[in-house]
Write a protein that holds these residues in place. Sequence first.
Motif, PDB file in Angstrom:
ATOM      1  N   LYS A 131       9.579  -5.986  21.930  1.00  0.00           N
ATOM      2  CA  LYS A 131      10.999  -6.198  21.646  1.00  0.00           C
ATOM      3  C   LYS A 131      11.176  -7.231  20.543  1.00  0.00           C
ATOM      4  CE  LYS A 131      15.350  -7.400  23.972  1.00  0.00           C
ATOM      5  NZ  LYS A 131      15.975  -7.757  25.276  1.00  0.00           N
ATOM      6  N   GLU A 132      10.340  -8.249  20.554  1.00  0.00           N
ATOM      7  CA  GLU A 132      10.424  -9.302  19.548  1.00  0.00           C
ATOM      8  C   GLU A 132       9.887  -8.846  18.194  1.00  0.00           C
ATOM      9  OE1 GLU A 132      10.789 -10.675  23.477  1.00  0.00           O
ATOM     10  OE2 GLU A 132       9.047  -9.644  22.601  1.00  0.00           O
ATOM     11  N   GLU A 133       8.900  -7.944  18.215  1.00  0.00           N
ATOM     12  CA  GLU A 133       8.299  -7.440  16.984  1.00  0.00           C
ATOM     13  C   GLU A 133       8.168  -5.916  17.060  1.00  0.00           C
ATOM     14  OE1 GLU A 133       5.550 -10.589  14.848  1.00  0.00           O
ATOM     15  OE2 GLU A 133       4.708 -10.045  16.802  1.00  0.00           O
ATOM     16  N   PRO A 134       9.282  -5.188  16.935  1.00  0.00           N
ATOM     17  CA  PRO A 134       9.204  -3.726  16.973  1.00  0.00           C
ATOM     18  C   PRO A 134       8.515  -3.181  15.721  1.00  0.00           C
ATOM     19  CG  PRO A 134      11.406  -4.432  16.360  1.00  0.00           C
ATOM     20  CD  PRO A 134      10.651  -5.675  16.726  1.00  0.00           C
ATOM     21  N   CYS A 135       8.034  -1.952  15.833  1.00  0.00           N
ATOM     22  CA  CYS A 135       7.510  -1.236  14.673  1.00  0.00           C
ATOM     23  C   CYS A 135       8.621  -0.354  14.121  1.00  0.00           C
ATOM     24  CB  CYS A 135       6.298  -0.409  15.052  1.00  0.00           C
ATOM     25  SG  CYS A 135       4.851  -1.412  15.459  1.00  0.00           S
ATOM     26  N   THR A 136       8.687  -0.238  12.797  1.00  0.00           N
ATOM     27  CA  THR A 136       9.817   0.419  12.159  1.00  0.00           C
ATOM     28  C   THR A 136       9.355   1.481  11.172  1.00  0.00           C
ATOM     29  OG1 THR A 136      11.079  -1.644  12.304  1.00  0.00           O
ATOM     30  CG2 THR A 136      11.926   0.050  10.824  1.00  0.00           C
ATOM     31  N   GLU A 148       0.849  -1.187   0.000  1.00  0.00           N
ATOM     32  CA  GLU A 148       0.000   0.000   0.000  1.00  0.00           C
ATOM     33  C   GLU A 148       0.884   1.236   0.000  1.00  0.00           C
ATOM     34  OE1 GLU A 148      -3.053   0.288   2.909  1.00  0.00           O
ATOM     35  OE2 GLU A 148      -3.580  -1.835   2.800  1.00  0.00           O
ATOM     36  N   TYR A 149       0.401   2.295  -0.669  1.00  0.00           N
ATOM     37  CA  TYR A 149       1.145   3.544  -0.744  1.00  0.00           C
ATOM     38  C   TYR A 149       0.433   4.602   0.084  1.00  0.00           C
ATOM     39  CZ  TYR A 149       3.497   1.070  -4.463  1.00  0.00           C
ATOM     40  OH  TYR A 149       4.196   0.124  -5.169  1.00  0.00           O
ATOM     41  N   LEU A 150       1.210   5.337   0.861  1.00  0.00           N
ATOM     42  CA  LEU A 150       0.678   6.325   1.797  1.00  0.00           C
ATOM     43  C   LEU A 150       1.094   7.717   1.352  1.00  0.00           C
ATOM     44  CD1 LEU A 150       1.650   4.450   5.097  1.00  0.00           C
ATOM     45  CD2 LEU A 150      -0.486   4.270   3.795  1.00  0.00           C
ATOM     46  N   THR A 162      -5.396   0.791  10.269  1.00  0.00           N
ATOM     47  CA  THR A 162      -4.554  -0.173  10.968  1.00  0.00           C
ATOM     48  C   THR A 162      -3.548  -0.764   9.983  1.00  0.00           C
ATOM     49  OG1 THR A 162      -6.318  -0.744  12.523  1.00  0.00           O
ATOM     50  CG2 THR A 162      -4.516  -2.317  12.288  1.00  0.00           C
ATOM     51  N   LEU A 163      -2.284  -0.826  10.404  1.00  0.00           N
ATOM     52  CA  LEU A 163      -1.215  -1.393   9.591  1.00  0.00           C
ATOM     53  C   LEU A 163      -0.838  -2.770  10.134  1.00  0.00           C
ATOM     54  CD1 LEU A 163       1.144   1.696   9.135  1.00  0.00           C
ATOM     55  CD2 LEU A 163      -1.006   1.152   7.965  1.00  0.00           C
ATOM     56  N   PHE A 164      -0.611  -3.709   9.215  1.00  0.00           N
ATOM     57  CA  PHE A 164      -0.323  -5.091   9.584  1.00  0.00           C
ATOM     58  C   PHE A 164       1.071  -5.489   9.131  1.00  0.00           C
ATOM     59  CE2 PHE A 164      -4.886  -4.600   9.038  1.00  0.00           C
ATOM     60  CZ  PHE A 164      -5.372  -5.147  10.220  1.00  0.00           C
ATOM     61  N   LYS A 165       1.668  -6.441   9.832  1.00  0.00           N
ATOM     62  CA  LYS A 165       3.060  -6.781   9.546  1.00  0.00           C
ATOM     63  C   LYS A 165       3.230  -7.537   8.233  1.00  0.00           C
ATOM     64  CE  LYS A 165       3.418 -11.118  12.184  1.00  0.00           C
ATOM     65  NZ  LYS A 165       4.164 -11.813  13.272  1.00  0.00           N
ATOM     66  N   ASN A 166       2.184  -8.127   7.702  1.00  0.00           N
ATOM     67  CA  ASN A 166       2.307  -8.895   6.464  1.00  0.00           C
ATOM     68  C   ASN A 166       2.004  -8.062   5.224  1.00  0.00           C
ATOM     69  OD1 ASN A 166      -0.404  -8.628   6.982  1.00  0.00           O
ATOM     70  ND2 ASN A 166      -0.938 -10.763   6.556  1.00  0.00           N
ATOM     71  N   SER A 199       4.856  -4.335  12.236  1.00  0.00           N
ATOM     72  CA  SER A 199       4.547  -3.567  11.024  1.00  0.00           C
ATOM     73  C   SER A 199       5.532  -2.420  10.852  1.00  0.00           C
ATOM     74  CB  SER A 199       3.112  -3.040  11.073  1.00  0.00           C
ATOM     75  OG  SER A 199       2.953  -2.109  12.141  1.00  0.00           O
ATOM     76  N   GLY A 200       5.529  -1.834   9.674  1.00  0.00           N
ATOM     77  CA  GLY A 200       6.445  -0.734   9.411  1.00  0.00           C
ATOM     78  C   GLY A 200       6.007   0.107   8.237  1.00  0.00           C
ATOM     79  N   ILE A 201       6.548   1.316   8.163  1.00  0.00           N
ATOM     80  CA  ILE A 201       6.344   2.223   7.040  1.00  0.00           C
ATOM     81  C   ILE A 201       7.723   2.577   6.508  1.00  0.00           C
ATOM     82  CG2 ILE A 201       5.471   4.454   6.281  1.00  0.00           C
ATOM     83  CD1 ILE A 201       3.448   4.358   8.562  1.00  0.00           C
ATOM     84  N   TYR A 202       7.900   2.411   5.205  1.00  0.00           N
ATOM     85  CA  TYR A 202       9.197   2.648   4.584  1.00  0.00           C
ATOM     86  C   TYR A 202       9.037   3.705   3.498  1.00  0.00           C
ATOM     87  CZ  TYR A 202      10.542  -1.404   7.238  1.00  0.00           C
ATOM     88  OH  TYR A 202      10.785  -2.258   8.291  1.00  0.00           O
ATOM     89  N   SER A 203       9.837   4.750   3.584  1.00  0.00           N
ATOM     90  CA  SER A 203       9.656   5.922   2.736  1.00  0.00           C
ATOM     91  C   SER A 203      10.446   5.824   1.441  1.00  0.00           C
ATOM     92  CB  SER A 203      10.088   7.180   3.493  1.00  0.00           C
ATOM     93  OG  SER A 203       9.983   8.322   2.656  1.00  0.00           O
TER      94      SER A 203
END
Length: 212
Positions: free
Chosen positions: A93-98, A26-28, A37-41, A64-68
Amino acid sequence: EDMWIRDWTWLSDNLKLLPKPVENTEYLCGAQNVNKTLFKNTSYVLTCQWFVRNGAFLTMMPGSGIYSAEDLTGRSPAIVIARGSKIIADCTKEEPCTFGSIVDSSLLPAEGKWGGLVICGAAPTQGNSSMVIDGLQGADYGGLQPDDFSGILRYVRVWYGGHQLEPGKYVSGLTFAGVGSRTIVENIEVAYSEDNGISFLGGVVDAKYLSV
C-alpha cells in the motif's frame, strides 16, 4: 552517444527508433526471454508491445513502475506475460507498483494512452482449448492446468490503458487469460481504461479487492 540516424532519416520520421537516451531510464520493447527485475529508482518506458516469454520471470520491486509511450502508429504498446512465464509484483500500500503513461501530466488523466497488461496462463477455457488474444500474435492462453501459477499481483495500479492493439482490436486495461488458481491477485486498481477495465478470459483465478 546518440544515434547518428536520429532526427533526419525515414526511420526517425516514422517513429522506428527508440527515444533519446535519458539517464537512469530503460526502454522495453520486443521479447524478454530471460528473468528481469525492475527497481523503483529506475524509469522504465514501454515503447512497443513487450512479451515476457520462454518461462522468464518479470519481478517488480515495490514502488517500481512501467510507463508507456503513447500510441502514434495504430499499434498500441502493451505488456504480455506469455503462457509459462510469471509476473511477480508483490507490492505494498505504501509502495504500489504502477503501469501508466509517459504523457505529460497536464494531459492526464485520460483514457486509452496505451494497450494494457495481459497475463496468459494454462488454466482451462471454454472447450478446454488453447486460444489466442486477437491482435496480439504470440499471446496464446488456456490449457488443462486449473492450478496454474502465473505470478503475484498485489497492490498494483493500471492506468490510462485499453487502447486498440491494431485497428478494431482492443484489450482491457488488465486482462487475465486462462489464469490458474494458484495465481495471487488482490488489491488492484484499474483507472481510465478506454476499453473494459478488467477482463477474465476463462481461467479459475480467485481475484479479490478490485477497483475499476
